[in-house]
Design a protein around this motif. Structure first.
Motif, PDB file in Angstrom:
ATOM      1  N   ARG A   4       0.832  -1.202   0.000  1.00 58.00           N
ATOM      2  CA  ARG A   4       0.000   0.000   0.000  1.00 58.00           C
ATOM      3  C   ARG A   4       0.867   1.252   0.000  1.00 58.00           C
ATOM      4  O   ARG A   4       0.553   2.246  -0.662  1.00 58.00           O
ATOM      5  CB  ARG A   4      -0.933   0.006   1.220  1.00 58.00           C
ATOM      6  N   ARG A  67     -21.330  11.074   4.529  1.00 53.22           N
ATOM      7  CA  ARG A  67     -20.341  12.115   4.828  1.00 53.22           C
ATOM      8  C   ARG A  67     -20.385  13.225   3.769  1.00 53.22           C
ATOM      9  O   ARG A  67     -19.366  13.811   3.425  1.00 53.22           O
ATOM     10  CB  ARG A  67     -18.946  11.496   4.884  1.00 53.22           C
ATOM     11  N   ARG A 168      -7.322  11.691   4.011  1.00 49.97           N
ATOM     12  CA  ARG A 168      -6.821  10.598   4.838  1.00 49.97           C
ATOM     13  C   ARG A 168      -7.828  10.233   5.935  1.00 49.97           C
ATOM     14  O   ARG A 168      -8.032   9.060   6.241  1.00 49.97           O
ATOM     15  CB  ARG A 168      -5.479  11.021   5.457  1.00 49.97           C
ATOM     16  N   LYS A 169      -8.490  11.254   6.487  1.00 49.17           N
ATOM     17  CA  LYS A 169      -9.399  11.031   7.617  1.00 49.17           C
ATOM     18  C   LYS A 169     -10.672  10.313   7.193  1.00 49.17           C
ATOM     19  O   LYS A 169     -11.234   9.518   7.954  1.00 49.17           O
ATOM     20  CB  LYS A 169      -9.745  12.363   8.280  1.00 49.17           C
ATOM     21  N   SER A 171     -10.948   8.375   4.471  1.00 52.35           N
ATOM     22  CA  SER A 171     -10.641   7.305   3.516  1.00 52.35           C
ATOM     23  C   SER A 171     -11.169   5.944   3.937  1.00 52.35           C
ATOM     24  O   SER A 171     -11.197   5.022   3.132  1.00 52.35           O
ATOM     25  CB  SER A 171      -9.125   7.212   3.302  1.00 52.35           C
ATOM     26  N   ASP A 172     -11.611   5.816   5.197  1.00 53.26           N
ATOM     27  CA  ASP A 172     -12.119   4.521   5.643  1.00 53.26           C
ATOM     28  C   ASP A 172     -13.461   4.185   5.005  1.00 53.26           C
ATOM     29  O   ASP A 172     -13.840   3.012   4.907  1.00 53.26           O
ATOM     30  CB  ASP A 172     -12.236   4.485   7.172  1.00 53.26           C
ATOM     31  N   THR A 173     -14.192   5.236   4.566  1.00 50.58           N
ATOM     32  CA  THR A 173     -15.502   4.987   3.965  1.00 50.58           C
ATOM     33  C   THR A 173     -15.650   5.557   2.556  1.00 50.58           C
ATOM     34  O   THR A 173     -16.562   5.159   1.831  1.00 50.58           O
ATOM     35  CB  THR A 173     -16.626   5.583   4.834  1.00 50.58           C
ATOM     36  N   GLU A 174     -14.778   6.470   2.161  1.00 47.63           N
ATOM     37  CA  GLU A 174     -14.947   7.147   0.879  1.00 47.63           C
ATOM     38  C   GLU A 174     -13.816   6.783  -0.080  1.00 47.63           C
ATOM     39  O   GLU A 174     -12.649   6.794   0.299  1.00 47.63           O
ATOM     40  CB  GLU A 174     -14.988   8.672   1.071  1.00 47.63           C
ATOM     41  N   SER A 175     -14.165   6.512  -1.326  1.00 51.36           N
ATOM     42  CA  SER A 175     -13.165   6.175  -2.332  1.00 51.36           C
ATOM     43  C   SER A 175     -12.570   7.441  -2.942  1.00 51.36           C
ATOM     44  O   SER A 175     -13.157   8.526  -2.873  1.00 51.36           O
ATOM     45  CB  SER A 175     -13.793   5.333  -3.438  1.00 51.36           C
ATOM     46  N   ARG A 248      -5.112   8.057   0.441  1.00 51.80           N
ATOM     47  CA  ARG A 248      -5.945   7.003   1.012  1.00 51.80           C
ATOM     48  C   ARG A 248      -5.095   5.787   1.364  1.00 51.80           C
ATOM     49  O   ARG A 248      -5.341   5.105   2.350  1.00 51.80           O
ATOM     50  CB  ARG A 248      -7.029   6.563   0.018  1.00 51.80           C
TER      51      ARG A 248
END
Length: 316
Positions: A4, A67, A168-169, A171-175, A248
């Motif tokens: 990654r 979001r 970065r904040k 990125s857990d849910t948004e592509s 991300r």
């Protein structure tokens, strides 16, 4: 995790190269058209491309994100950042504007602590002072050569850095493709809104090149100029996705330094297309800014490295 990181770095380097292609295109039309028209045409061209990419990546339903507020806020921060940068390159040589903009990685490293909770060492903070020294060298205070458009480039760097921390904040849910779509929407609506404000206010001319690039009324572009603006749409689509993807995939304070690869491209375009030769203070200031970023990156990498295991008699 290592894969990654590598993929994030490669995405960022390629994204920086792709985005740098916009600089000569925008500068070439900055003497005839307003920045809002350039951004609107760019966004219109990019819109169908991004719709197809979002559909193929995560599906169009992903655009109806919970979001929505954060995505929209980040998008308009990006709009403010790139508008400021484009206004700067209308008045500054590309090498100057880009070198000042490279305070962005240092901003990312410093803000990663309070905003993301990523620990930032005092050594990293100290390198920011070196970067600021580079800025002072470039601005040449007291030499009578200062152009306030340089502040636009610095402001753009800060806004860009913060927007990538937001990427970065969330990125857990948004592509990255969804983020790019929202950014493009902000460019279009923001450009039309700003242009409408100046039209209603009756403001059409200004003395300074950056302000003139902002307030100039829209006109129908000549076909070659239209092609240049449209090309920005293709470039922006790829660049937005690559940069969002980079932040991300990897920690912000690890990949941000590779933003400096852009120092290769924009001065080259400035020389090839506009016969711009960087001033000696530009080269020295850019070297200080880049050196500060590389030193900060090295410090953060060493701090993040796992401790070495020292063999004992038992393990031997």
């Amino acid at each position: 995790m290592q894969n990654r990181m590598v993929l994030g770095i490669l995405s960022l380097c390629l994204g920086v190269l792709v985005f740098s292609l916009q600089d000569p295109l925008v500068k070439a039309v900055s003497g005839l058209y307003p920045v809002t028209e350039v951004m609107a045409i760019r966004a219109i061209v990019a819109l169908p491309i991004l719709i197809v990419i979002v559909h193929a990546d995560v599906g169009l339903k992903a655009l109806l994100s919970k979001r929505f507020g954060l995505l929209t806020l980040r998008a308009f921060i990006q709009f403010s950042s790139y508008t400021s940068y484009y206004l700067a390159i209308a008045a500054l040589p590309l090498a100057d504007a880009v070198a000042l903009y490279f305070m962005a990685p240092l901003c990312i490293m410093v803000l990663a602590g309070p905003y993301l909770g990523e620990r930032v060492s005092w050594q990293t903070l100290a390198t920011v002072l070196i970067g600021l020294l580079g800025v002072l060298v470039m601005l040449r205070p007291g030499a009578g050569l200062f152009d306030w458009a340089a502040l636009l480039s610095l402001g753009s760097a800060f806004l860009y850095g913060f927007s990538q921390l937001m990427a970065r904040k969330i990125s857990d849910t948004e592509s990255s493709t969804v983020m790019a779509f929202y950014q493009n929407g902000a460019y279009l609506t923001g450009a039309v809104f700003v242009a409408g404000l100046f039209r209603l206010a009756g403001i059409e001319h200004a003395v300074h090149p950056s302000l003139e690039f902002l307030v100039r009324p829209w006109i129908w572009p000549a076909f070659p100029d239209l092609l240049k603006m449209a090309a920005c749409g293709f470039v922006a689509s790829a660049g937005m996705i690559l940069l969002s993807q980079a932040y991300r995939l990897a920690p912000a304070n690890r990949v941000a330094t590779f933003e400096y690869t852009g120092i290769i491209w924009s001065p080259l375009w400035g020389f090839l297309f506009f016969a711009e030769v960087p001033h000696s203070t530009t080269v020295l200031g850019a070297a200080l800014i880049i050196g500060a970023g590389l030193l900060a990156f090295r410090t953060e990498r060493r701090r993040a490295a796992p401790p070495l295991l020292v063999p004992t008699g038992d393990t031997a």
